[in-house]
Design a protein around this motif. Structure first.
Motif, PDB file in Angstrom:
ATOM      1  N   ARG A   1      74.131   7.820  22.758  1.00  0.00           N
ATOM      2  CA  ARG A   1      73.516   6.690  22.048  1.00  0.00           C
ATOM      3  C   ARG A   1      72.265   7.128  21.290  1.00  0.00           C
ATOM      4  NH1 ARG A   1      72.895   2.261  26.674  1.00  0.00           N
ATOM      5  NH2 ARG A   1      71.802   1.222  24.954  1.00  0.00           N
TER       6      ARG A   1
ATOM      7  N   ALA B   1      71.547   7.377  18.234  1.00  0.00           N
ATOM      8  CA  ALA B   1      71.160   6.648  17.019  1.00  0.00           C
ATOM      9  C   ALA B   1      70.451   5.332  17.322  1.00  0.00           C
ATOM     10  CB  ALA B   1      72.386   6.389  16.149  1.00  0.00           C
ATOM     11  N   GLU B   2      70.443   4.925  18.585  1.00  0.00           N
ATOM     12  CA  GLU B   2      69.828   3.656  18.953  1.00  0.00           C
ATOM     13  C   GLU B   2      68.329   3.828  19.207  1.00  0.00           C
ATOM     14  OE1 GLU B   2      71.893   1.674  22.123  1.00  0.00           O
ATOM     15  OE2 GLU B   2      73.831   2.483  21.483  1.00  0.00           O
ATOM     16  N   ARG B   3      67.598   2.713  19.182  1.00  0.00           N
ATOM     17  CA  ARG B   3      66.155   2.726  19.463  1.00  0.00           C
ATOM     18  C   ARG B   3      65.947   2.537  20.964  1.00  0.00           C
ATOM     19  NH1 ARG B   3      62.586   2.493  15.447  1.00  0.00           N
ATOM     20  NH2 ARG B   3      61.056   1.395  16.724  1.00  0.00           N
TER      21      ARG B   3
ATOM     22  N   ARG C   1      69.585  14.262  17.716  1.00  0.00           N
ATOM     23  CA  ARG C   1      69.744  13.655  16.393  1.00  0.00           C
ATOM     24  C   ARG C   1      69.883  14.724  15.308  1.00  0.00           C
ATOM     25  NH1 ARG C   1      65.240   8.721  16.776  1.00  0.00           N
ATOM     26  NH2 ARG C   1      66.632   7.238  17.857  1.00  0.00           N
TER      27      ARG C   1
ATOM     28  N   ALA D   1      73.350  16.144  15.425  1.00  0.00           N
ATOM     29  CA  ALA D   1      74.313  15.216  14.836  1.00  0.00           C
ATOM     30  C   ALA D   1      74.197  15.195  13.316  1.00  0.00           C
ATOM     31  CB  ALA D   1      74.086  13.811  15.393  1.00  0.00           C
ATOM     32  N   ALA D   2      72.970  15.249  12.810  1.00  0.00           N
ATOM     33  CA  ALA D   2      72.768  15.263  11.364  1.00  0.00           C
ATOM     34  C   ALA D   2      73.352  16.532  10.747  1.00  0.00           C
ATOM     35  CB  ALA D   2      71.281  15.153  11.043  1.00  0.00           C
TER      36      ALA D   2
ATOM     37  N   ALA E   1      72.405   7.296   9.820  1.00  0.00           N
ATOM     38  CA  ALA E   1      73.442   7.313  10.852  1.00  0.00           C
ATOM     39  C   ALA E   1      72.985   7.942  12.156  1.00  0.00           C
ATOM     40  CB  ALA E   1      74.672   8.059  10.331  1.00  0.00           C
ATOM     41  N   THR E   2      71.877   8.674  12.113  1.00  0.00           N
ATOM     42  CA  THR E   2      71.436   9.395  13.315  1.00  0.00           C
ATOM     43  C   THR E   2      70.152   8.840  13.920  1.00  0.00           C
ATOM     44  OG1 THR E   2      70.397  11.041  11.853  1.00  0.00           O
ATOM     45  CG2 THR E   2      72.586  11.566  12.726  1.00  0.00           C
ATOM     46  N   GLY E   3      69.640   7.740  13.387  1.00  0.00           N
ATOM     47  CA  GLY E   3      68.506   7.088  14.023  1.00  0.00           C
ATOM     48  C   GLY E   3      67.150   7.423  13.461  1.00  0.00           C
TER      49      GLY E   3
ATOM     50  N   LEU F   1      63.834  12.381   8.425  1.00  0.00           N
ATOM     51  CA  LEU F   1      64.819  13.414   8.734  1.00  0.00           C
ATOM     52  C   LEU F   1      64.408  14.756   8.155  1.00  0.00           C
ATOM     53  CD1 LEU F   1      67.572  14.543   9.625  1.00  0.00           C
ATOM     54  CD2 LEU F   1      68.534  13.663   7.493  1.00  0.00           C
TER      55      LEU F   1
END
Length: 275
Positions: free
Chosen positions: A184, A186-188, A225, A228-229, A245-247, A254
Motif C-alpha cells: 500500500r 501509494a497510500e497516505r 515508492r 515502484a516508480a 501513481a506511487t504516492g 519524485l
C-alpha cells in the motif's frame, strides 16, 4: 514581541502532526519580556549567544544548547554580542505525558519534568534542529511524526530521566508492517496505521523496524515508492504519471527523491529504456 529590525526575522508555524506551535527566529536586538507558557518549551540555539533568566538566575546560552522549560516557568530572553538564531517548539503537557508513558512505567497521571532549563547537548540540539527544519518545510506526516518522536524521546530520556525500554527484534510485527508498506505504498499511511498493524506502540515499532531493516518506516516507504516508480518508468510511463501513481505529491517531489537515490532524474532514467 517588539517590532523587529531589518536584520531580524521570525517565522511562526505548526508542525505537520499534532498542531505543535513552532518558531524559527534570528534576533539581534529583540528582548523578550518575562512570560510563561502553558506548554513545555523545547528548543535549541544553533548560532550566536544570548541570556535567559529562569528559575531565579541568569543563564548564558550558546550554539549547541537545548532550552527545556517546564509549563508555567517564567523566563525572558535576550541576544548577546551579535545576537542568536534559534528554533523552538511548544509541545503540550498532554503530548509529552503520552510519549513518556508509552511502553514505560511512567505514571500517566503525572507530568515529566526537565531537570535543567539550559543544557549544552550538541547531539540533542542537532536532532531537534533537523526535525524542526523538516517540520517548517512541511515534510510528510509520517516523517514528521518519526522525527518528532525521536527528538522528544531523546530529550525526555536524557534530560527528564524517563526510561524507555530497548527494542527487541519483533520479527513478526515488523514483517507485517513491511508487507503493508510494500503493498500500500501509494497510500497516505500514518504511524498509527503501522502501529495498529504491528500491534505495537509507535516508538517500539520505529526502534524494532530500524533494528530489523536498517531504515525507519518512512525511509522504507520512500524506498519502496522509488522502486515502484522505476518499474513504471521502465515500462514507458511518464514521470508525472509515475509520481501520482506511487504516492509522491507531485513530479518535483519524485524528481528530488529519485535523483538523490538513483543519481539521475526520472526523465533520464526513463530515456535509458526507450526503444
Amino acid at each position: 514581541m517588539n517590532a523587529l529590525s531589518q536584520d531580524e526575522s521570525a517565522s511562526y508555524f505548526t508542525a505537520p502532526v499534532g498542531g505543535i506551535e513552532c518558531l524559527s527566529a534570528t534576533f539581534k536586538r529583540h528582548r523578550y519580556q518575562p512570560h510563561a507558557h502553558d506548554t513545555f518549551v523545547v528548543g535549541t540555539l544553533w548560532h550566536g549567544t544570548g541570556t535567559i533568566f529562569i528559575r531565579g538566575r541568569n543563564h548564558a546560552v550558546r550554539a549547541g544548547d537545548l532550552t527545556l522549560y517546564n509549563p508555567f516557568e517564567v523566563h525572558d530572553g535576550a541576544p548577546a554580542n551579535d545576537g542568536f538564531s534559534y528554533r523552538v517548539s511548544y509541545p503540550s503537557a498532554a503530548l509529552l505525558r503520552e510519549i513518556a508513558s508509552e511502553n514505560t512505567s511512567f505514571d500517566r497521571t503525572g507530568t515529566p519534568t526537565f531537570r535543567e532549563p539550559i543544557v549544552h547537548d550538541p547531539r540533542g540540539a542537532a536532532l531537534f534542529f533537523a526535525a524542526h527544519r523538516l517540520w517548517e518545510e512541511k515534510c510528510s506526516p509520517m516523517e514528521a511524526e518519526e522525527k518528532l518522536l525521536a527528538a522528544y524521546v531523546y530529550c525526555l530520556s536524557v534530560h527528564a530521566g524517563v526510561r524507555f525500554p530497548l527494542a527487541g527484534s519483533e520479527r513478526g510485527p515488523v514483517a507485517r508492517v513491511v508487507e503493508l508498506l510494500s503493498e500500500r505504498f501509494a497510500e497516505r499511511l500514518t504511524l498509527d496505521d503501522l502501529a495498529a498493524e504491528a500491534r505495537l506502540s509507535r516508538q517500539r515499532l520505529i526502534r524494532a523496524f530500524h533494528r530489523r531493516t536498517g531504515m525507519s518506516p518512512h525511509a522504507f516507504l520512500i524506498n519502496r515508492r522509488v522502486d515502484a516508480a522505476k518499474a513504471m518508468l521502465r515500462s514507458g510511463l511518464d514521470p508525472l504519471s509515475a509520481a501520482m501513481a506511487t504516492g509522491f505529491s507531485d513530479q518535483a517531489h519524485l524528481t528530488r527523491i529519485f535523483k538523490a537515490r538513483v543519481g539521475v532524474p526520472p526523465g533520464a532514467y526513463r530515456a535509458a529504456f526507450a526503444a
